[in-house]
Structure formats: C-alpha cells, structure tokens
Design a protein around this motif. Structure first.
Motif, PDB file in Angstrom:
ATOM      1  N   VAL A  67       7.052  13.748 -12.982  1.00 28.79           N
ATOM      2  CA  VAL A  67       6.031  14.081 -11.987  1.00 28.79           C
ATOM      3  C   VAL A  67       4.728  14.433 -12.693  1.00 28.79           C
ATOM      4  O   VAL A  67       4.713  14.810 -13.867  1.00 28.79           O
ATOM      5  N   SER A  68       3.646  14.316 -11.934  1.00 33.95           N
ATOM      6  CA  SER A  68       2.330  14.747 -12.414  1.00 33.95           C
ATOM      7  C   SER A  68       1.945  16.002 -11.634  1.00 33.95           C
ATOM      8  O   SER A  68       1.794  15.953 -10.407  1.00 33.95           O
ATOM      9  N   ILE A  69       1.802  17.119 -12.346  1.00 36.05           N
ATOM     10  CA  ILE A  69       1.439  18.377 -11.699  1.00 36.05           C
ATOM     11  C   ILE A  69       0.082  18.812 -12.229  1.00 36.05           C
ATOM     12  O   ILE A  69      -0.048  19.284 -13.358  1.00 36.05           O
ATOM     13  N   THR A  70      -0.934  18.611 -11.402  1.00 35.75           N
ATOM     14  CA  THR A  70      -2.306  18.929 -11.832  1.00 35.75           C
ATOM     15  C   THR A  70      -2.898  20.095 -11.038  1.00 35.75           C
ATOM     16  O   THR A  70      -4.018  20.504 -11.305  1.00 35.75           O
ATOM     17  N   SER A  71      -2.123  20.614 -10.070  1.00 30.45           N
ATOM     18  CA  SER A  71      -2.599  21.739  -9.268  1.00 30.45           C
ATOM     19  C   SER A  71      -1.397  22.469  -8.685  1.00 30.45           C
ATOM     20  O   SER A  71      -0.300  21.906  -8.617  1.00 30.45           O
ATOM     21  N   PRO A  72      -1.582  23.717  -8.238  1.00 35.98           N
ATOM     22  CA  PRO A  72      -0.477  24.424  -7.568  1.00 35.98           C
ATOM     23  C   PRO A  72       0.048  23.677  -6.341  1.00 35.98           C
ATOM     24  O   PRO A  72       1.238  23.761  -6.036  1.00 35.98           O
ATOM     25  N   ASN A  73      -0.819  22.923  -5.661  1.00 38.93           N
ATOM     26  CA  ASN A  73      -0.357  22.141  -4.515  1.00 38.93           C
ATOM     27  C   ASN A  73       0.681  21.111  -4.930  1.00 38.93           C
ATOM     28  O   ASN A  73       1.671  20.884  -4.223  1.00 38.93           O
ATOM     29  N   ASP A  74       0.449  20.474  -6.083  1.00 36.15           N
ATOM     30  CA  ASP A  74       1.434  19.520  -6.616  1.00 36.15           C
ATOM     31  C   ASP A  74       2.756  20.222  -6.897  1.00 36.15           C
ATOM     32  O   ASP A  74       3.834  19.688  -6.616  1.00 36.15           O
ATOM     33  N   ALA A  75       2.660  21.422  -7.483  1.00 39.68           N
ATOM     34  CA  ALA A  75       3.874  22.176  -7.809  1.00 39.68           C
ATOM     35  C   ALA A  75       4.638  22.534  -6.533  1.00 39.68           C
ATOM     36  O   ALA A  75       5.869  22.368  -6.467  1.00 39.68           O
ATOM     37  N   ILE A  76       3.920  23.021  -5.518  1.00 44.88           N
ATOM     38  CA  ILE A  76       4.562  23.406  -4.254  1.00 44.88           C
ATOM     39  C   ILE A  76       5.236  22.207  -3.614  1.00 44.88           C
ATOM     40  O   ILE A  76       6.356  22.291  -3.095  1.00 44.88           O
ATOM     41  N   GLU A  77       4.572  21.033  -3.665  1.00 41.25           N
ATOM     42  CA  GLU A  77       5.166  19.814  -3.099  1.00 41.25           C
ATOM     43  C   GLU A  77       6.438  19.424  -3.828  1.00 41.25           C
ATOM     44  O   GLU A  77       7.321  18.775  -3.258  1.00 41.25           O
ATOM     45  N   ASN A  78       6.553  19.834  -5.092  1.00 40.62           N
ATOM     46  CA  ASN A  78       7.756  19.543  -5.882  1.00 40.62           C
ATOM     47  C   ASN A  78       8.764  20.697  -5.853  1.00 40.62           C
ATOM     48  O   ASN A  78       9.694  20.739  -6.658  1.00 40.62           O
ATOM     49  N   GLY A  79       8.547  21.640  -4.932  1.00 44.75           N
ATOM     50  CA  GLY A  79       9.519  22.716  -4.744  1.00 44.75           C
ATOM     51  C   GLY A  79       9.428  23.837  -5.751  1.00 44.75           C
ATOM     52  O   GLY A  79      10.403  24.558  -5.980  1.00 44.75           O
ATOM     53  N   ILE A  80       8.252  23.999  -6.384  1.00 48.32           N
ATOM     54  CA  ILE A  80       8.057  25.046  -7.395  1.00 48.32           C
ATOM     55  C   ILE A  80       7.161  26.140  -6.817  1.00 48.32           C
ATOM     56  O   ILE A  80       6.101  25.855  -6.249  1.00 48.32           O
ATOM     57  N   GLY A  81       7.576  27.381  -6.970  1.00 52.02           N
ATOM     58  CA  GLY A  81       6.763  28.516  -6.547  1.00 52.02           C
ATOM     59  C   GLY A  81       6.617  29.505  -7.691  1.00 52.02           C
ATOM     60  O   GLY A  81       7.520  29.624  -8.528  1.00 52.02           O
ATOM     61  N   MET A  82       5.485  30.198  -7.746  1.00 54.46           N
ATOM     62  CA  MET A  82       5.247  31.137  -8.844  1.00 54.46           C
ATOM     63  C   MET A  82       4.770  32.477  -8.300  1.00 54.46           C
ATOM     64  O   MET A  82       3.885  32.535  -7.440  1.00 54.46           O
ATOM     65  N   VAL A  83       5.375  33.546  -8.781  1.00 57.45           N
ATOM     66  CA  VAL A  83       4.935  34.905  -8.472  1.00 57.45           C
ATOM     67  C   VAL A  83       4.287  35.463  -9.724  1.00 57.45           C
ATOM     68  O   VAL A  83       4.948  35.638 -10.752  1.00 57.45           O
ATOM     69  N   HIS A  84       2.997  35.726  -9.642  1.00 61.12           N
ATOM     70  CA  HIS A  84       2.232  36.140 -10.815  1.00 61.12           C
ATOM     71  C   HIS A  84       2.412  37.631 -11.090  1.00 61.12           C
ATOM     72  O   HIS A  84       2.766  38.412 -10.208  1.00 61.12           O
ATOM     73  N   GLN A  85       2.146  38.013 -12.338  1.00 58.47           N
ATOM     74  CA  GLN A  85       2.303  39.412 -12.757  1.00 58.47           C
ATOM     75  C   GLN A  85       1.421  40.333 -11.932  1.00 58.47           C
ATOM     76  O   GLN A  85       1.828  41.411 -11.525  1.00 58.47           O
ATOM     77  N   HIS A  86       0.184  39.894 -11.675  1.00 63.62           N
ATOM     78  CA  HIS A  86      -0.722  40.685 -10.847  1.00 63.62           C
ATOM     79  C   HIS A  86      -0.686  40.094  -9.442  1.00 63.62           C
ATOM     80  O   HIS A  86      -1.069  38.948  -9.219  1.00 63.62           O
ATOM     81  N   PHE A  87      -0.200  40.860  -8.501  1.00 61.54           N
ATOM     82  CA  PHE A  87       0.066  40.375  -7.153  1.00 61.54           C
ATOM     83  C   PHE A  87      -1.177  39.760  -6.515  1.00 61.54           C
ATOM     84  O   PHE A  87      -2.294  40.212  -6.726  1.00 61.54           O
ATOM     85  N   MET A  88      -0.951  38.720  -5.712  1.00 65.38           N
ATOM     86  CA  MET A  88      -2.042  38.031  -5.026  1.00 65.38           C
ATOM     87  C   MET A  88      -1.922  38.262  -3.527  1.00 65.38           C
ATOM     88  O   MET A  88      -1.893  37.333  -2.732  1.00 65.38           O
ATOM     89  N   LEU A  89      -1.814  39.521  -3.150  1.00 62.88           N
ATOM     90  CA  LEU A  89      -1.712  39.908  -1.756  1.00 62.88           C
ATOM     91  C   LEU A  89      -3.010  40.565  -1.313  1.00 62.88           C
ATOM     92  O   LEU A  89      -3.729  41.154  -2.128  1.00 62.88           O
TER      93      LEU A  89
END
Length: 505
Positions: A67-89
């Motif tokens: 796969v080509s993953i060039t953005s978080p949208n690409d990652a999400i479409e491939n079923g990948i999610g990331m929780v960062h150390q500093h919360f993004m809430l």
C-alpha cells in the motif's frame, strides 16, 4: 499472519537519518512492543506507518498487500489508527463530540442520544469504563481521556492500533485497566503496536518486542524468551542498574518546613488541606500518591507558582509565602516541573538559551551588567557534555530534542545553580530506561552534597529506590509516613485513603 510488514524503511530530517533500513512486522492478534531510548526512531517509524511522515525509501504491506500511505486518511482507509502521546482531544467538547469529530455523523443531523449510545456500547464491549459520553473532556481523569482516544480510533473501524507511550501519564491502577482492555481487543482480532519505555509493560503484557537504537532495529524477540537485563542491554548497548543506591548519611537542619498549608486547584477547589512536613538538608523525601491528589499544587505552592490560601512555608528558616518565584530561586530553590515542554523550557529557544533561563543575573553568564555570549557558550558546552545532551549542538532548538534530552537540559540548568533545595515533580515521566538511570543518579548526587530533595512521583519503584522517607498523599492530605522497605500493599492502601499511624515530620 502478518497484518503489517514494513521493509527497508528510511526516513531523513535534513541530513539526519531517523530510520535506517528498518524492517518491522506485526502479527494478527498480538501486542507488539516497540522499545528504545528517546530518539531511537520508534515514533518516527510509526508516524511513517500512519502517514504523518513520508518515508524516503521502503515498502509497507497491509494484510499482504503493498500500500501507499502518504497521509493519515490513507492509514485510516487501511484500517490503521494511532493514539498519540499528547492527546488530540478538545477539552470543551463532550466525549461523544470528540469521538465523532471529522466523521460523517458530525456533519449530519444525528440523534445525539444515538451517538452517545454507540460510544457507551463501544466502551462496554472493551471494558473502557467511559460511563458518561455527555461529559466534557476537561472533567475526565487522564486515564479516561486516554480511553476516549482509543474509542475514537475504534469508531473509525481501525483493526491495527498504534499506541504511542499510552501509559506516560497514567497511574499504576489506570495502567492495569488499560492493558485489561487491550488484551480484550487482541482476543477479538485486533492487533496493537505499543511504543513504550517501560520494561515492565513489555514483560507483563506484550507478546513480542522489537528494540530500536539510533534509528535501526537491534532485534525482535518473543517476550517469553527474554528478560529485563537483555532488553535493557539491547536498548542502550550496556547494562542498566536501577537498584536502590541510597545509603545512610548525616542530615542537616530542615531546609523546608511547611505548616498547615492550604492551596486551591485551578477549579477553585481545595487541593491541599492543611498539610505539615519538613525536608532536611541531605535527604530525599518522596511524596507518593495517585496523580491528582494535591501533590502538584503542593509543589507549585512551595516553589511560588501557586497562591497559598493559608499556612506557612519556611525556606532555610525564612517565610517565603509573600515572596515571588524569582526570590525563591535566588535564595536557593530549584524546580523540575511536571511538564517539561510547557513549564520547563521555551521550545523555540536553543539549548544554550534554555540553560540560561532564570540564571540571567548570575556572574557565570555576565561581564559587567551585560550577558556575555562567550561565557554562555562555554557553560552550555560544559553542561551539554556533563549531562550527555544529544545532539551536542548548543544552538539546537529545545523543541526538536527528544523528551529525555529536554529533561536533561532542565536538570543541567537547575543542578548548575547549586541549590539548597530541589523540588522534582515527575522527573522521569515518559523517559527511557537510560535517561531514568541518569536522572536518578543526579538526584542522588544532589542528596550527597546536602541538598534537600522533595521528589513527587507516581512511579512507586522510583519513590522506593530514591527516598529516605515517604509521605503518602490522598485527597490533599497525608495519610502517613513510611520507609522504603514497607510492603507495597500498605502504600497502596494509603494511596487509596487509609491512614497510617505516625506523623509527617
């Protein structure tokens, strides 16, 4: 079956190679730890997988397909999610609104009760204990906020989860709860990559571990086939010793004496409720307790960063209640704050400029009435060398340093002031094992030269290995005083609010 395979990944920042020819695999239904020192390249590699960075070279396969993953949208479409150390809430929004932000549900007229129920169902399914989806984020404990971040990722249909230092701001109880939920996730076919510094988490909860050092993979092993000593050696290339090294020594007079101190928190509620204690020259007094029980407010009141409602703080025999931070620092206090990025450093400034902060009036940095750049450069180079700050370029921006090296800059600045009293708040939180060993050794050195050290930490191992005496705090009060050899269970009960016999002098 490998759900993720990364082959020959290279990532550069300018001329600096952060990932060099890295191979990494994640199997279905496993918790795979990515272990290494600060700056080893762990987060960089995972940011490449999540599309936050684009690698210069290499291939990524998801479920066997390149796969080509060039953005978080690409990652999400491939079923990948990331929780960062500093919360993004967003603190001012509810749990549900944070979870669905950016999704189609957020842009359409949906029944909020239906969305609240979906959040509640997800929480129940995986044991996240997010009981009230209508609560605002700012009202929630940090441990619950962490779970909201994970629910947010799961709601986007991620089956591959990347968790970047998920326990850095959690209490021991919250850590256990989190991993109970993560185990439930992998039992249902999810796969998890855990970026961590904590050896105990790897050995207690993970299936495999990949160790990185200086941007390269040192090796991958099954957790059942390794141990703490081997992993530590793989991480830093040498043996690590975190055993207790405190030996009895003569102590001086009380350097800090706190009398019936009362302090409010940011919400205007009483956070410190009439505590009294002393810290003598040449001793380390550990303040143990679950985060949020008044320890931070206590320390900030002593150092001058928070208003005292009533009571007294004597520093070297003098009341400093009505004195500002500058006066207290000049009188010999030093302070390692709980948040190195927001309170300890100016991130846009260089290493050498941060070394000078709060010390500008010192003759060490001046010629006559003016700051002397040659003196600043010389002292900064000396401290960078002594405290092993990397990179060694004193003009390097503090914001570009790894967490461990940021903490070393703060520690160097505060130790170089030759304080009479050091207040260290969570001094090793989020640091790798090598940096933890270094910071602890410096605190012991300070004790050895008769500095009074007040150590606030939610890491019980740290409290037990460094403290001459331990005060346990709960609900803004001290439950009692214990020594390092007390059973852990007793401290746990005190942290939960059970009083012990004895005072806090």
């Amino acid at each position: 079956m490998n759900v993720v395979e990364m082959r020959g990944i290279y990532k550069y920042f300018g001329n600096f190679c952060a990932n060099r020819n890295v191979d990494f695999t994640l199997r279905e239904g496993e918790i795979h730890a990515l272990l290494g020192e600060n700056g080893a390249g762990k987060s960089t590699l995972m940011n490449c997988l999540y599309g936050m960075y684009n690698s210069a070279q290499g291939q990524i396969f998801i479920n066997g397909k390149e796969v080509s993953i060039t953005s978080p949208n690409d990652a999400i479409e491939n079923g990948i999610g990331m929780v960062h150390q500093h919360f993004m809430l967003i603190p001012q929004l509810s749990v549900t609104k944070n979870v669905f932000m950016g999704m189609k549900e957020a842009g359409l007229v949906y029944n909020m009760k239906e969305l609240d129920q979906r959040v509640k169902d997800m929480s129940t399914k995986f044991g996240f204990n997010v009981d009230d989806p209508t609560a605002y984020i700012w009202q929630l404990p940090v441990g619950v906020q962490q779970k909201v971040e994970i629910i947010k990722v799961l709601m986007r249909n991620a089956k591959i989860l990347i968790l970047d230092e998920p326990t850095a701001v959690l209490t021991p109880q919250e850590v256990k709860e989190l991993f109970k939920s993560l185990k439930l996730l992998v039992s249902q076919g999810y796969s998890i990559i855990l970026i961590t510094h904590h050896m105990s988490e790897v050995l207690d909860y993970c299936d495999r571990v990949t160790v990185m050092r200086l941007g390269e993979v040192i090796g991958s092993v099954d957790v059942k086939d390794t141990n703490e000593d081997q992993l530590a050696n793989m991480m830093v290339g040498r043996d690590i010793d975190l055993d207790r090294k405190i030996v009895p020594q003569p102590q001086g007079d009380p350097m800090i004496e706190v009398k019936d101190l009362r302090v409010k928190n940011d919400k205007g509620l009483e956070a410190v409720k009439g505590v009294s204690f002393k810290v003598h020259a040449g001793e380390i007094v550990g303040i143990a307790g679950v985060d949020g029980n008044g320890q931070l407010e206590l320390a900030e009141a002593i150092v001058g960063g928070r208003k005292i409602v009533s009571g007294d703080v004597l520093f070297n025999g003098e009341s400093v209640v009505n004195k500002d931070i500058r006066y207290r620092l000049n009188a010999g206090m030093a302070h390692i704050p709980d948040d190195r990025q927001k309170k300890g450093l100016v991130m846009q400034m260089s290493i050498k400029e941060n070394m000078v902060l709060s010390n500008e009036q010192s003759d060490t940095y001046k010629t006559g009435k003016f700051l002397d750049n040659k003196k600043i450069n010389a002292k900064a180079k000396e401290l960078v060398d002594e405290f092993d700050v990397r990179p060694t370029d004193i003009d390097y921006k503090a914001g570009s340093l790894s967490g461990g090296n940021q903490q070393k800059v703060i520690l160097a600045r505060e130790v170089d002031r030759h304080p009479k009293m050091m207040i260290a708040i969570q001094p090793t939180r989020g640091l790798d094992i090598g940096a933890i060993e270094f910071v602890r050794s410096k605190l012991i050195e300070e004790r050895g030269r008769q500095t009074a050290v007040m150590l606030i930490s939610t890491d019980l191992d740290e409290i037990l290995s460094l403290s001459d005496r331990i005060l346990v705090m709960h609900g803004g009060e001290f439950m009692g005083e214990v020594t390092y050899d007390v059973p852990i269970d007793k401290i746990g009960l005190m942290m939960a609010g059970q009083r012990a016999e004895g005072g806090a002098e």
